[in-house]
Design an enzyme around this catalytic site. Structure first.
Site, PDB file in Angstrom:
ATOM      1  CG  ASP A   1     -10.508   0.018   5.337  1.00 13.16           C
ATOM      2  OD1 ASP A   1     -10.054  -0.112   4.187  1.00 13.16           O
ATOM      3  OD2 ASP A   1      -9.983  -0.472   6.346  1.00 13.16           O
TER       4      ASP A   1
ATOM      5  CD  GLN B   1      -3.163  -4.607   7.278  1.00 14.27           C
ATOM      6  OE1 GLN B   1      -3.063  -3.561   6.655  1.00 14.27           O
ATOM      7  NE2 GLN B   1      -3.496  -5.737   6.700  1.00 14.27           N
TER       8      GLN B   1
ATOM      9  CE  LYS C   1      -4.062  -1.742  -0.016  1.00 19.47           C
ATOM     10  NZ  LYS C   1      -3.807  -2.987  -0.707  1.00 19.47           N
TER      11      LYS C   1
END
Ligand code: NAP
Length: 356
Positions: free
Chosen positions: A179, A156, A112
């Site tokens: 997200d 995460q 990422k």
């Protein structure tokens, strides 16, 4: 004592000082790459596949190249980031909180970071040890929530067991919830006349693949197999927003094959390798395969390979368009993460209408 992590005024408390800082990543992560989501039919580590296929004719489906489409999306994002830099002198920022040392999570975070760098998005991150307390993680979320240089925050997953994912995900302010996991964003997606600030990356990527390959969604019958909060449910809601007629199939659905055979569009997000066979599909159906499942393959160096939730070989002979695994939905997930971060920064700098 505090240590500054890049610009943006974010400081680390003593607990984290001296630890390594990485950036980027998100979510679905651990499934995404590498590691074995062991589904119900899996052996201790890898699943074995059904072998025989009744389909013997040449494949006819067009392959939806997620890798190429994701690359195109990234180029568009890079161009917009550079325009933003010219017009307001700022770029988007994405922060990632990683707790623990899972190798797959670390790999995902690194990829990422690289993706951010490639498009000019600033990445901020903190790596915390496994024994970090929930309050300490909440403290980091708060700092990123308050940092104006950060437009997106990812925690995460999975988090260590002693930390409540619900509490942590719920503490990310919805304006930075790139997200799209926050209940407020999922709720807005479910409501008529409301638009969420963010839609979770994988389902958003599925719709993007359909749209960019010219698949008409309006008026079509779509079947989504799977109803998880992060993929199946938002995928179904998005299809409905696009005016498809949507049926959701789950583990308690009697005769899922028969239901799926009615679909013009199938999105499979199950986590069971090759569950969807060729004879589950209506001829000409468009198939988006979200599944990423490792199955034993002793002919490979690693001893396994990745397959989707759809039996690709069979489906290719029935479907009109299909995503491969890997190289289909996977690359879109990260592209959508970058896209959400860009959108967030544009909102922050008044480059688009404020919150819908
Ligand atoms: P999940 O949370 O385990 O949800 C699986 C869903 O499938 C559940 O709703 C379950 O039904 C349903 N299901 C399980 N067995 C079934 C069966 N035999 N027939 C019909 N439905 C069944 O999984 P997820 O997080 O949504 O992930 C799904 C797959 O997508 C996994 O392979 C994952 O690795 C992959 N994934 C890929 C990406 C990407 O970027 N490409 C991102 C995320 C996930 P119930 O609700 O009744 O239990």
């Amino acid at each position: 004592m505090a240590t500054s992590v890049r610009g943006g005024g974010f400081v680390l408390p003593p607990a984290a000082a001296g630890r390594s800082f990485s950036s980027q990543s998100n979510l679905l992560s651990n499934r995404l790459l590498l590691l074995p989501k062991i589904g119900p039919v899996c052996a201790p580590r890898f699943c074995k596949l059904r072998s025989s296929s009744p389909f013997a004719v040449e494949p006819s489906a067009t392959i939806i190249d997620g890798k190429a489409i994701a690359q195109q999306v990234r180029q568009e994002i890079a161009a917009e980031v550079s325009k933003m830099k010219e017009s307001v002198g700022k770029v988007p920022g994405l922060a990632v909180i990683l707790v623990g040392t899972r190798k797959d999570s670390e790999t995902y975070v690194r990829s990422k970071k690289k993706a951010c760098e490639e498009v000019g998005i600033d990445s901020y991150g903190v790596n915390l040890p496994e024994d970090t307390t929930q309050d300490e993680v909440l403290n980091f979320v708060k700092k990123f929530n308050d940092d104006p240089a950060v437009h997106g925050i990812l925690v995460q997953l999975p988090l260590p067991k002693h930390i409540s994912e619900e509490a942590i995900v719920g503490s990310v302010c919805i304006e930075k919830d790139v997200d799209g996991f926050h209940p407020m964003n999922i709720g807005a997606l479910a409501m008529q006349g409301r638009t969420p600030l963010f839609v979770s990356c994988t389902p958003k990527g599925c719709i993007e693949l359909l749209v960019r390959t010219g698949v008409v969604i309006k008026g079509k019958h779509a079947v989504v197999i799977g109803r998880s909060n992060i993929v199946g449910t938002p995928a179904a809601l998005l299809l409905q927003k696009q005016n498809a007629t949507v049926t959701v199939v789950h583990s308690k659905t009697p005769n899922p094959a028969e239901v799926t055979r009615n679909a013009d569009i199938v999105i499979a997000a199950v986590g069971v390798p090759e569950l969807v066979r060729g004879d589950w599909l209506k001829p000409g159906a468009v198939v988006i395969d979200v599944g990423i499942n490792p199955v034993e393959d002793l002919s490979t160096k690693k001893g396994y390979r990745l397959v989707g939730d759809v039996c690709y070989k069979e489906a290719c002979q029935v479907a009109s368009k299909i995503t491969p695994v890997p190289g289909g939905v996977g690359p879109m997930t990260i592209a959508m993460l970058l896209s959400n971060t860009l959108e967030s920064a544009k909102r922050a700098y008044g480059l688009v209408d404020a919150a819908p």
